[in-house]
Every structure is written in C-alpha cells, then in structure tokens.
Scaffold this motif. Sequence first.
Motif, PDB file in Angstrom:
ATOM      1  N   ALA A   1       0.389   5.852   5.513  1.00  0.00           N
ATOM      2  CA  ALA A   1       0.367   6.621   6.766  1.00  0.00           C
ATOM      3  C   ALA A   1       0.120   8.087   6.441  1.00  0.00           C
ATOM      4  O   ALA A   1       0.470   8.567   5.368  1.00  0.00           O
ATOM      5  N   VAL A   2      -0.476   8.781   7.399  1.00  0.00           N
ATOM      6  CA  VAL A   2      -0.734  10.211   7.243  1.00  0.00           C
ATOM      7  C   VAL A   2      -0.320  10.939   8.512  1.00  0.00           C
ATOM      8  O   VAL A   2      -0.199  10.348   9.580  1.00  0.00           O
ATOM      9  N   ASN A   3      -0.105  12.235   8.350  1.00  0.00           N
ATOM     10  CA  ASN A   3       0.130  13.099   9.509  1.00  0.00           C
ATOM     11  C   ASN A   3      -0.397  14.487   9.176  1.00  0.00           C
ATOM     12  O   ASN A   3       0.349  15.367   8.739  1.00  0.00           O
ATOM     13  N   PRO A   4      -1.699  14.706   9.383  1.00  0.00           N
ATOM     14  CA  PRO A   4      -2.320  15.964   8.957  1.00  0.00           C
ATOM     15  C   PRO A   4      -1.998  17.164   9.822  1.00  0.00           C
ATOM     16  O   PRO A   4      -2.273  18.296   9.418  1.00  0.00           O
ATOM     17  N   ASN A  15      -3.228   5.004   9.907  1.00  0.00           N
ATOM     18  CA  ASN A  15      -1.945   4.413  10.293  1.00  0.00           C
ATOM     19  C   ASN A  15      -2.087   3.099  11.052  1.00  0.00           C
ATOM     20  O   ASN A  15      -1.219   2.237  10.946  1.00  0.00           O
ATOM     21  N   LEU A  16      -3.156   2.960  11.828  1.00  0.00           N
ATOM     22  CA  LEU A  16      -3.312   1.763  12.662  1.00  0.00           C
ATOM     23  C   LEU A  16      -4.516   0.909  12.253  1.00  0.00           C
ATOM     24  O   LEU A  16      -4.352  -0.270  11.933  1.00  0.00           O
ATOM     25  N   LYS A  17      -5.700   1.507  12.258  1.00  0.00           N
ATOM     26  CA  LYS A  17      -6.894   0.713  11.976  1.00  0.00           C
ATOM     27  C   LYS A  17      -6.847   0.091  10.585  1.00  0.00           C
ATOM     28  O   LYS A  17      -7.197  -1.089  10.412  1.00  0.00           O
ATOM     29  N   THR A  48       0.837  -1.200   0.000  1.00  0.00           N
ATOM     30  CA  THR A  48       0.000   0.000   0.000  1.00  0.00           C
ATOM     31  C   THR A  48       0.872   1.251   0.000  1.00  0.00           C
ATOM     32  O   THR A  48       2.036   1.226   0.397  1.00  0.00           O
ATOM     33  N   ALA A  49       0.281   2.353  -0.478  1.00  0.00           N
ATOM     34  CA  ALA A  49       0.995   3.636  -0.576  1.00  0.00           C
ATOM     35  C   ALA A  49       2.357   3.429  -1.231  1.00  0.00           C
ATOM     36  O   ALA A  49       3.393   3.785  -0.678  1.00  0.00           O
ATOM     37  N   SER A  50       2.327   2.880  -2.430  1.00  0.00           N
ATOM     38  CA  SER A  50       3.565   2.386  -3.043  1.00  0.00           C
ATOM     39  C   SER A  50       3.898   3.040  -4.375  1.00  0.00           C
ATOM     40  O   SER A  50       4.516   2.424  -5.238  1.00  0.00           O
ATOM     41  N   THR A  51       3.507   4.303  -4.537  1.00  0.00           N
ATOM     42  CA  THR A  51       3.801   4.971  -5.806  1.00  0.00           C
ATOM     43  C   THR A  51       4.995   5.912  -5.727  1.00  0.00           C
ATOM     44  O   THR A  51       5.435   6.448  -6.736  1.00  0.00           O
ATOM     45  N   ASP A  52       5.513   6.141  -4.511  1.00  0.00           N
ATOM     46  CA  ASP A  52       6.744   6.909  -4.380  1.00  0.00           C
ATOM     47  C   ASP A  52       7.397   6.576  -3.041  1.00  0.00           C
ATOM     48  O   ASP A  52       6.863   5.809  -2.245  1.00  0.00           O
TER      49      ASP A  52
END
Length: 253
Positions: free
Chosen positions: A93-96, A116-118, A14-18
């Motif tokens: 993962a995110v950090n808004p 990030n967790l759920k 996942t989240a694997s485009t950069d």
Amino acid sequence: MSLKRLVGKTAIVTASTDGIGFAIAQRLAREGAKVIVSSRKAANVEEATRKLTQEGLEAKGLVCHVAKQEDRRKLFEEAKKLGGLDILVSNAAVNPEVGGVLDCSENAWDKIFETNLKASYLLAKEALPLLKESKAGRIIFVSSIAAFQPFNLLGAYSVSKTALLGLTKAAAVQLAQENITVNSVCPGVIETRFSAAITQEGPAREVSLSQIPMGRFGVPDDVSGSVAFLASDDGSYVTGENLVISGGMPSRL
C-alpha cells in the motif's frame, strides 16, 4: 512458535520486508510455510530473506512492484518452482499525499488506487490458477481500520482501504465453491515506519492513544497471528470477513 499449521504450504506476501508484511511472512514461515517475500528495493529483499533463512525458515525473496505485471508474474513463477501456491497475502500500500479526500490530487489518487486496490485485485486474479490447484486456497487482503473510520489526513488512502472490504466480500462469494477463502485483516494503529507520524511522541500520539481502549498501539505481531489463523485449516470456514485488529478502537461503516 509451537503451532505448525502451515507445513507443506506455499505463501506469497507482498511488501513483506519490514513492518506488518515482514511479521506476517515470518509467522507463516514459523508455522511451516515456504514463503516468498517481496519489496520494490533489492537491498530490503535481501535483508529480509537473510533474517528469515538465518532463523532456519524457508524463504525466497524477489523484487516486486505490485503495480507491474511482469513483477507479479515472477512471484507466481517462483511459487510454481516451490510446488504451487496456497496462500496469497496482499499487503502492499502507498499514501503519497496527506490530506482530506477531496484535497487529493488526481495523480496521487491514481497511484493510491493502482497500488492499494487494483494491484490487490490483479494479484488475486492472477493467483487463481495456482490457488485452484491447492486443496485449500487462501486470499488475505491487508486493509485498515481507516476503511471503517476514515482518517481525515489519509482521505484517499482510507477510501482505497474501504474498497478492499468490498473486494473481499465479492471475491469470497465467487470463490467459495472453489474452496478458496477470501478475507481481509484491518489493523488499527500499528507501530511501524508507515505510522511513525502518529505513533511518535507528540499531540497526534496522545489523541490516537485516547481512542484505543487497550491504551497502547499495536505491534506487527498483533496482526500476523490473525493472518496465520485465516491461512490455516483453523480458518477453513471463515470467508468474506473483514477482521478488525485495533485494540478496541471503534470501527463501523
């Protein structure tokens, strides 16, 4: 890449485009895996898939917001078309918000923990039927050095990454009898778009470098090799571990 440890395997990253995610997908594919890459933006998915296939690697791309059940379902449907699933790498993962943990707004807290967790938990749970059919299923969560040493300006993010360490330990015990290993990798400061505020020129860069005995920031390929090891038969007796990849940057709980 001379190693071909993953021939015949299928992987979802996942989240694997950069950044780290793309490096992991690329490394797994170079070692012979069929890889499903994903991101929330279609243009990014198309570009990453193009790069991998132009290299002669076997890759499929899907738009996926990991917090959305329907998007996650599509990942597993695609894996079925490729013959099943052997490796799940949960990297999104995110950090808004930037700030201390007790300064985090409730909305930002919910978004951080949902992604990030759920979402990592749900991906692992939803992958189980396919991973149980694999002869050697692998679940690998991407945590962070911040899980051990919280970053003051990434307070809630750090807590979410610490929670991933616990998820790794608990799931590893539950799934050991299924011959499914569960591990996490915990990168230090890696030069990516996500960490640009730290790695670009300025006081934050110098302070961060001073804490790394190797004297340099990591690059995404510093992480991808460890993931490939955990995904391969070489890592078959490693489970429940949280592997720090930080250039010697101290880590402790």
